[in-house]
Design an enzyme around this catalytic site. Structure first.
Site, PDB file in Angstrom:
ATOM      1  N   GLY A 356      18.045  32.475  51.230  1.00 55.46           N
ATOM      2  CA  GLY A 356      16.814  33.229  50.439  1.00 55.46           C
ATOM      3  C   GLY A 356      16.961  34.659  50.481  1.00 55.46           C
ATOM      4  O   GLY A 356      16.685  35.277  49.434  1.00 55.46           O
ATOM      5  N   GLU A 379      40.949  47.986  36.016  1.00 57.78           N
ATOM      6  CA  GLU A 379      42.397  48.533  35.999  1.00 57.78           C
ATOM      7  C   GLU A 379      43.170  47.221  35.386  1.00 57.78           C
ATOM      8  O   GLU A 379      44.114  46.720  36.218  1.00 57.78           O
ATOM      9  CB  GLU A 379      42.814  48.701  37.318  1.00 57.78           C
ATOM     10  CG  GLU A 379      42.079  49.682  38.048  1.00 57.78           C
ATOM     11  CD  GLU A 379      41.986  51.271  37.411  1.00 57.78           C
ATOM     12  OE1 GLU A 379      42.609  51.302  36.248  1.00 57.78           O
ATOM     13  OE2 GLU A 379      41.753  52.111  38.116  1.00 57.78           O
TER      14      GLU A 379
END
Length: 401
Positions: A356, A379
């Site tokens: 968590g 890219e």
């Protein structure tokens, strides 16, 4: 020194440069990166520090005031910087691609004018291929340059400029039909222009507007922008290399070395995610022991470390091949594809190890979880990489029946 992602055969100078950069990352970047990222604040102090270290001139030849280092040295520095904060490596990478294109393709006058100022970090580079409607299809560019006496007039809209606001030099790819008859292949009628501008947003020179920062999920701090050209006049001596029609090849050469550096960024982020995961696993206790003692977590750590090691090895191989003067588009594509995919997986496993708390903005892994996806599309997307890899493999393994 960490055990993973070691690079053998480095010179004393290379080791010294890397040690200096790593020290800077540990002291000046990691402690402030998450706070700056949450505020989407440009890391001016970090950039100034890297300027002092000479990182902006790392691959610029010594005759122009740079360090004249190899692509490998540069990629390993990028890996270290991305380990601290990926956005900072983006600030350097676009600058580096423009400097590389100038070094490889610029006229003597262009090199002498731009490179010393780029090496000092005074002139900051950005490059621009993409447009709102075309994504990875560079051949579909519609921005145009038309000759008018000793100048060209540029019109069109560009997209996804890293450093669009903070840069003072942009290499812009546009279509220029001058001297190219009707029916010329699209990639043979493109030209790269070297566009100087004031840093900032709004109209940064007559005919050139940088509207503002694009709000992004991650990759914050660094500015990503559009660029709008409306009657932008550029002198003919600012055509990269002095000759029209060469822009596509120049840009692809720049992107090829850029891909090695995207791979390096993936390696750096994955290393940091592993460091965070392996550290947290030894501190967090469940069922009476550290979660690192549970086999389920050990399996995750084993897979993560193997991916970090494999991606680093492929990235180093691609950089060394380019440094040796050989064609490396296959290796660069493979390294970029593998490193970005593995980065995403390693970051996700580190996120799962945090449980968590991985979802909390207090923990660094939350930032990495939002940054890693950019590498899957920057890219050239993973799908584009696979197309390039596939075509190159068919060239290499052509059926001889």
């Amino acid at each position: 020194m960490a055990r993973l992602a070691q690079t053998h055969g480095l010179t004393d100078v290379q080791q010294e440069i890397l040690a200096t950069v790593r020290d800077f990352v540990d002291k000046e970047i990691i402690p402030v990166a998450t706070d700056l990222e949450h505020r989407d604040e440009y890391p001016q102090q970090i950039v100034d520090g890297l300027k002092e270290l000479g990182v902006f001139g790392l691959m610029i030849p010594e005759e122009y005031g740079g360090l004249g280092e190899s692509l490998l040295t540069y990629a390993l520095c990028v890996e270290e910087i991305a380990r601290g904060w990926m956005s900072v490596s983006g600030i350097i990478n676009t600058h580096f691609i423009v400097a590389y294109m100038l070094k490889q393709h610029g006229t003597q006058e262009q090199k002498e004018y731009f490179l010393p100022r780029m090496a000092a970090g005074e002139t900051r580079g950005a490059f621009s291929m993409s447009e709102p409607a075309l994504g990875s299809d560079v051949s579909a560019i519609t921005s145009k340059a038309v000759r008018d006496g000793d100048e060209y007039v540029l019109n069109g809209q560009k997209m996804w400029l890293t450093n669009g606001g903070t840069s003072s030099l942009v290499a812009v790819l546009v279509r220029s039909d001058e001297g190219h008859p009707e029916g010329t292949a699209p990639h043979k009628s493109m030209t790269t222009f070297l566009v100087e501008k004031e840093p900032g947003f709004g109209e940064v020179r007559p005919g050139l507007t940088i509207p503002g920062k694009i709000d992004k999920m991650g990759y914050k701090g660094v500015d990503t922008t559009e660029l709008i050209m409306d009657g932008l006049r550029i002198p003919a001596n600012r055509v990269l290399g002095g000759e029209t029609g060469r822009g596509f090849y120049q840009m692809m050469d720049g992107v090829e070395v850029g891909r090695v550096n995207v791979a390096a960024r993936g390696c750096g982020v994955a290393q940091r995610a592993f460091e965070l995961g392996v550290s947290y696993a030894q501190q967090r206790h469940t069922f009476g022991k550290a979660i690192a003692q549970h086999q389920a977590i050990q399996f995750k750590l084993a897979e993560m470390a193997t991916k970090v090691e494999a991606a680093h090895a492929m990235m180093v191989n691609a950089a060394r091949k380019k440094d040796s003067g050989e064609r490396n588009d296959l290796e660069a594509g493979m390294a970029k594809y593998l490193a970005s995919e593995y980065c995403k997986e390693v970051v996700e496993d580190a996120f799962r190890i945090h449980g968590g708390y991985g979802f909390s903005k207090e923990y660094e892994i939350e930032r990495l979880y939002r940054e890693a996806p950019m590498l899957l599309i920057g890219e050239g997307t993973a799908e584009i990489q696979k197309m390039i890899i596939g075509r190159r493999l068919l060239e290499e393994y052509r059926f001889q029946g």
